[in-house]
Design a protein around this motif. Structure first.
Motif, PDB file in Angstrom:
ATOM      1  N   LYS A 199      -4.069   9.948  69.413  1.00 10.13           N
ATOM      2  CA  LYS A 199      -3.988   9.577  67.283  1.00 10.13           C
ATOM      3  C   LYS A 199      -4.623   9.686  66.144  1.00 10.13           C
ATOM      4  CE  LYS A 199      -0.416   6.678  68.739  1.00 10.13           C
ATOM      5  NZ  LYS A 199       0.058   4.414  68.521  1.00 10.13           N
ATOM      6  N   GLY A 200      -5.755  10.745  66.426  1.00  7.15           N
ATOM      7  CA  GLY A 200      -6.775  11.110  65.426  1.00  7.15           C
ATOM      8  C   GLY A 200      -7.702  10.094  64.986  1.00  7.15           C
ATOM      9  N   LEU A 201      -9.141  10.271  65.022  1.00  7.58           N
ATOM     10  CA  LEU A 201     -10.274  10.018  65.073  1.00  7.58           C
ATOM     11  C   LEU A 201     -10.720   8.095  64.297  1.00  7.58           C
ATOM     12  CD1 LEU A 201     -12.890   9.841  65.421  1.00  7.58           C
ATOM     13  CD2 LEU A 201     -13.130  10.999  63.066  1.00  7.58           C
ATOM     14  N   GLY A 202      -8.977   8.354  63.126  1.00  8.22           N
ATOM     15  CA  GLY A 202      -9.173   6.863  62.687  1.00  8.22           C
ATOM     16  C   GLY A 202      -8.923   5.736  63.708  1.00  8.22           C
ATOM     17  N   HIS A 203      -8.017   6.587  64.997  1.00  8.11           N
ATOM     18  CA  HIS A 203      -7.047   5.373  65.295  1.00  8.11           C
ATOM     19  C   HIS A 203      -8.677   5.720  66.675  1.00  8.11           C
ATOM     20  CE1 HIS A 203      -4.693   5.186  69.504  1.00  8.11           C
ATOM     21  NE2 HIS A 203      -4.248   3.928  68.814  1.00  8.11           N
ATOM     22  N   ALA A 204      -9.715   6.597  66.824  1.00  4.57           N
ATOM     23  CA  ALA A 204     -10.083   6.448  67.908  1.00  4.57           C
ATOM     24  C   ALA A 204     -11.154   5.494  67.482  1.00  4.57           C
ATOM     25  CB  ALA A 204     -10.953   7.691  67.652  1.00  4.57           C
ATOM     26  N   ILE A 205     -11.561   4.755  66.549  1.00  5.25           N
ATOM     27  CA  ILE A 205     -12.786   4.763  66.157  1.00  5.25           C
ATOM     28  C   ILE A 205     -11.718   2.702  66.154  1.00  5.25           C
ATOM     29  CG2 ILE A 205     -13.500   3.717  63.790  1.00  5.25           C
ATOM     30  CD1 ILE A 205     -13.858   6.392  62.863  1.00  5.25           C
ATOM     31  N   LEU A 206     -10.311   3.105  66.149  1.00  3.52           N
ATOM     32  CA  LEU A 206     -10.023   1.373  66.025  1.00  3.52           C
ATOM     33  C   LEU A 206      -9.958   1.292  67.100  1.00  3.52           C
ATOM     34  CD1 LEU A 206      -8.268  -1.159  64.547  1.00  3.52           C
ATOM     35  CD2 LEU A 206      -5.798   0.448  65.019  1.00  3.52           C
ATOM     36  N   THR A 207      -9.633   1.580  68.632  1.00  2.00           N
ATOM     37  CA  THR A 207      -9.347   1.569  69.691  1.00  2.00           C
ATOM     38  C   THR A 207     -10.384   0.997  70.371  1.00  2.00           C
ATOM     39  OG1 THR A 207      -8.010   3.478  70.162  1.00  2.00           O
ATOM     40  CG2 THR A 207      -9.189   2.470  72.063  1.00  2.00           C
ATOM     41  N   GLY A 208     -11.517   1.496  69.139  1.00  2.90           N
ATOM     42  CA  GLY A 208     -13.064   0.982  69.499  1.00  2.90           C
ATOM     43  C   GLY A 208     -13.556  -0.662  68.934  1.00  2.90           C
ATOM     44  N   GLU A 209     -12.322  -1.147  68.325  1.00  2.30           N
ATOM     45  CA  GLU A 209     -12.850  -1.886  68.086  1.00  2.30           C
ATOM     46  C   GLU A 209     -13.054  -3.920  68.662  1.00  2.30           C
ATOM     47  OE1 GLU A 209      -9.684  -4.394  65.689  1.00  2.30           O
ATOM     48  OE2 GLU A 209     -10.716  -5.414  64.696  1.00  2.30           O
ATOM     49  N   VAL A 210     -12.674  -3.370  69.814  1.00  5.22           N
ATOM     50  CA  VAL A 210     -12.890  -4.614  70.837  1.00  5.22           C
ATOM     51  C   VAL A 210     -14.279  -4.532  71.452  1.00  5.22           C
ATOM     52  CG1 VAL A 210     -12.041  -2.504  72.814  1.00  5.22           C
ATOM     53  CG2 VAL A 210     -11.787  -5.243  72.877  1.00  5.22           C
ATOM     54  N   LEU A 211     -14.916  -3.190  71.098  1.00  4.84           N
ATOM     55  CA  LEU A 211     -16.471  -3.311  71.716  1.00  4.84           C
ATOM     56  C   LEU A 211     -17.369  -3.282  70.680  1.00  4.84           C
ATOM     57  CD1 LEU A 211     -16.522  -0.503  73.306  1.00  4.84           C
ATOM     58  CD2 LEU A 211     -16.308  -1.854  74.892  1.00  4.84           C
TER      59      LEU A 211
ATOM     60  N   ARG B   5      -5.179   0.025  60.309  1.00  2.00           N
ATOM     61  CA  ARG B   5      -4.753  -0.598  61.012  1.00  2.00           C
ATOM     62  C   ARG B   5      -3.200  -0.270  59.786  1.00  2.00           C
ATOM     63  NH1 ARG B   5      -6.524  -3.923  64.094  1.00  2.00           N
ATOM     64  NH2 ARG B   5      -8.055  -5.108  62.816  1.00  2.00           N
ATOM     65  N   GLU B   6      -3.756   0.164  59.070  1.00  2.00           N
ATOM     66  CA  GLU B   6      -2.948   0.232  57.721  1.00  2.00           C
ATOM     67  C   GLU B   6      -2.458   1.363  57.130  1.00  2.00           C
ATOM     68  OE1 GLU B   6      -0.736  -2.229  56.197  1.00  2.00           O
ATOM     69  OE2 GLU B   6      -1.850  -3.610  57.215  1.00  2.00           O
ATOM     70  N   THR B   7      -3.429   2.312  57.370  1.00  6.93           N
ATOM     71  CA  THR B   7      -3.434   3.932  56.855  1.00  6.93           C
ATOM     72  C   THR B   7      -2.066   4.437  58.438  1.00  6.93           C
ATOM     73  OG1 THR B   7      -5.888   3.257  57.031  1.00  6.93           O
ATOM     74  CG2 THR B   7      -4.503   5.700  56.957  1.00  6.93           C
ATOM     75  N   LYS B   8      -1.465   5.178  57.473  1.00  4.68           N
ATOM     76  CA  LYS B   8      -0.629   6.138  57.647  1.00  4.68           C
ATOM     77  C   LYS B   8      -0.979   7.169  58.182  1.00  4.68           C
ATOM     78  CE  LYS B   8       2.572   3.397  56.429  1.00  4.68           C
ATOM     79  NZ  LYS B   8       3.002   2.664  55.803  1.00  4.68           N
ATOM     80  N   PRO B   9      -0.314   7.958  59.267  1.00  4.05           N
ATOM     81  CA  PRO B   9      -0.747   9.199  59.391  1.00  4.05           C
ATOM     82  C   PRO B   9      -0.775  10.487  58.786  1.00  4.05           C
ATOM     83  CG  PRO B   9       1.163   8.990  60.807  1.00  4.05           C
ATOM     84  CD  PRO B   9       0.945   7.644  60.268  1.00  4.05           C
ATOM     85  N   GLY B  10      -1.948  11.159  58.294  1.00  6.69           N
ATOM     86  CA  GLY B  10      -2.351  12.148  57.679  1.00  6.69           C
ATOM     87  C   GLY B  10      -2.237  13.015  57.757  1.00  6.69           C
ATOM     88  N   ARG B  11      -2.923  14.131  57.553  1.00 11.82           N
ATOM     89  CA  ARG B  11      -3.424  15.041  57.919  1.00 11.82           C
ATOM     90  C   ARG B  11      -3.382  15.736  59.598  1.00 11.82           C
ATOM     91  NH1 ARG B  11      -3.325  19.685  54.380  1.00 11.82           N
ATOM     92  NH2 ARG B  11      -4.830  19.100  53.051  1.00 11.82           N
ATOM     93  N   GLY B  12      -2.767  16.422  59.402  1.00 16.91           N
ATOM     94  CA  GLY B  12      -2.115  17.045  61.353  1.00 16.91           C
ATOM     95  C   GLY B  12      -1.640  15.763  62.167  1.00 16.91           C
ATOM     96  N   GLY B  13      -0.763  14.817  60.983  1.00 17.25           N
ATOM     97  CA  GLY B  13      -0.607  13.628  61.613  1.00 17.25           C
ATOM     98  C   GLY B  13      -0.579  13.012  62.369  1.00 17.25           C
ATOM     99  N   GLU B  14      -2.335  12.552  62.312  1.00 18.34           N
ATOM    100  CA  GLU B  14      -2.810  11.898  63.090  1.00 18.34           C
ATOM    101  C   GLU B  14      -3.771  11.131  61.798  1.00 18.34           C
ATOM    102  OE1 GLU B  14      -6.014  14.352  64.048  1.00 18.34           O
ATOM    103  OE2 GLU B  14      -5.282  14.995  66.522  1.00 18.34           O
ATOM    104  N   ILE B  15      -3.842   9.500  63.043  1.00 20.19           N
ATOM    105  CA  ILE B  15      -4.761   8.417  61.797  1.00 20.19           C
ATOM    106  C   ILE B  15      -5.778   8.915  61.761  1.00 20.19           C
ATOM    107  CG2 ILE B  15      -5.087   6.065  61.846  1.00 20.19           C
ATOM    108  CD1 ILE B  15      -2.541   5.930  63.185  1.00 20.19           C
ATOM    109  N   GLN B  16      -6.064   9.092  59.914  1.00 25.82           N
ATOM    110  CA  GLN B  16      -7.813   9.560  59.977  1.00 25.82           C
ATOM    111  C   GLN B  16      -8.776   8.807  59.283  1.00 25.82           C
ATOM    112  OE1 GLN B  16      -8.811  12.886  60.643  1.00 25.82           O
ATOM    113  NE2 GLN B  16      -5.928  13.621  60.564  1.00 25.82           N
ATOM    114  N   ILE B  17      -9.730   8.832  59.817  1.00 25.49           N
ATOM    115  CA  ILE B  17     -10.968   8.376  58.941  1.00 25.49           C
ATOM    116  C   ILE B  17     -10.804   8.291  57.765  1.00 25.49           C
ATOM    117  CG2 ILE B  17     -12.588   9.243  59.722  1.00 25.49           C
ATOM    118  CD1 ILE B  17     -12.436   5.392  59.556  1.00 25.49           C
ATOM    119  N   THR B  18     -10.519   8.966  57.399  1.00 23.81           N
ATOM    120  CA  THR B  18     -10.950   9.707  55.720  1.00 23.81           C
ATOM    121  C   THR B  18     -10.098   9.256  55.448  1.00 23.81           C
ATOM    122  OG1 THR B  18     -12.120  12.326  57.061  1.00 23.81           O
ATOM    123  CG2 THR B  18     -11.200  11.977  53.972  1.00 23.81           C
ATOM    124  N   ASP B  19      -8.757   8.767  55.418  1.00 24.10           N
ATOM    125  CA  ASP B  19      -8.280   7.885  54.675  1.00 24.10           C
ATOM    126  C   ASP B  19      -8.505   7.243  54.509  1.00 24.10           C
ATOM    127  OD1 ASP B  19      -7.097  10.889  54.001  1.00 24.10           O
ATOM    128  OD2 ASP B  19      -5.121  10.440  56.199  1.00 24.10           O
TER     129      ASP B  19
END
Ligand code: G1P
Length: 276
Positions: free
Chosen positions: A109-121, A221-235
């Motif tokens: 679901k995008g780079l932002g989502h990938a980074i959020l997935t890493g929170e556990v680590l 967690r609060e960021t809505k999908p942006g460019r390409g429908g993905e959750i962007q770390i930039t946003d």
């Protein structure tokens, strides 16, 4: 008490479609520049920055990454005492200086989502992010991540690495704008993911090196999908930037876009020349 950057997150779940068919069964992060996979260059850069925990977000079909940083008893036994052994020297040294932990991203679901997935680590501490297909080199001088970790120690806020790109290429990158507080340092007040050249607030493009403060997880967690429908770390970073808590750093060194065939070949030639 100020916190130090001790962990580095490597989002490595993407499909690498630009390199098909090579990446059909091999993770794109494992494509080699000379004899080392891209990801190993990224891990070396993190170790050089005195980071000792590598947190890797993988996905389906990425098990070669875990195997690469593990011991291969049969192979290592086979080449023990032969001239081949030294070929594993750098990797063994790297392995001795850090530990690896992994988690899987189930949906892309995008780079932002990938980074959020890493929170556990990562937990509640500042951390670095390296996108392995942006390969950076600064010769015998300090690596890009090391330069950024020092800046973090001074400023204690999120930092993105930027470089100038031709205006017609802004749509390949996150692009920032802000106020220069030094020749190579900008206090960011705007950032846009992959803007067209006429929408771009500047030609300063984000490349795949970040230092993030851990409040970014709640923001993502609060960021809505942006460019390409993905959750962007930039946003997500734009929210921190609005509070003056993001710096952009014009790093010293060379960067290759190894996510493209042209950049990959350029990096191969560059590193090959260096071996001579
Ligand atoms: C990602 C980011 C983008 C950044 C780029 C750097 O894009 O979303 O903001 O400029 O990495 O390589 P991607 O290349 O994954 O599409």
């Amino acid at each position: 008490m100020t916190k130090k950057v001790k962990k580095c997150l490597f989002p490595a779940a993407g499909y690498g479609t630009r390199f098909l068919p090579a990446t059909k069964a091999i993770p794109k992060e494992m494509l080699p520049i000379l004899t080392k996979p891209l990801l190993e260059y990224g891990v070396s850069e993190a170790v050089e920055a005195d980071i000792n925990l590598m947190a890797i977000v993988t996905g389906r079909g990425k098990r070669a990454i875990e195997d690469h940083f593990d011991t291969s008893y049969e192979l290592e036994h086979q080449i023990q005492g032969t001239s081949k052994e030294e070929l594993l020297g750098d990797l063994r040294e790297l392995r001795s200086k850090c530990t690896f932990s992994y988690t899987r991203q189930i949906e892309m679901k995008g780079l932002g989502h990938a980074i959020l997935t890493g929170e556990v680590l990562i937990g509640n501490a500042p951390f670095a992010v390296v996108l392995a297909d942006d390969l950076c080199d600064n010769g015998d001088d300090e690596g890009v991540l090391s330069q950024m970790v020092k800046l973090y120690d001074e400023h204690q806020c999120s930092i993105v690495a930027v470089e100038e790109v031709p205006k017609e290429e802004t749509q390949k990158y996150g692009v920032i704008a802000g106020e220069f507080i030094k020749d190579d340092l900008i206090r960011v007040n705007d950032m846009v993911e992959k803007p067209s050249p006429d929408e771009a607030p500047s030609n300063l493009a984000i490349i795949g090196r970040y230092i993030l403060t851990p409040d970014i997880f709640d923001i993502i967690r609060e960021t809505k999908p942006g460019r390409g429908g993905e959750i962007q770390i930039t946003d997500a970073l734009l929210e921190q930037a609005k509070q003056g808590r993001v710096l952009a750093y014009k790093f010293k060194g060379k960067r290759f876009d190894c996510g493209s065939v042209d950049g990959f070949v350029e990096a191969t030639n560059y590193f090959y020349e260096k071996t001579k």
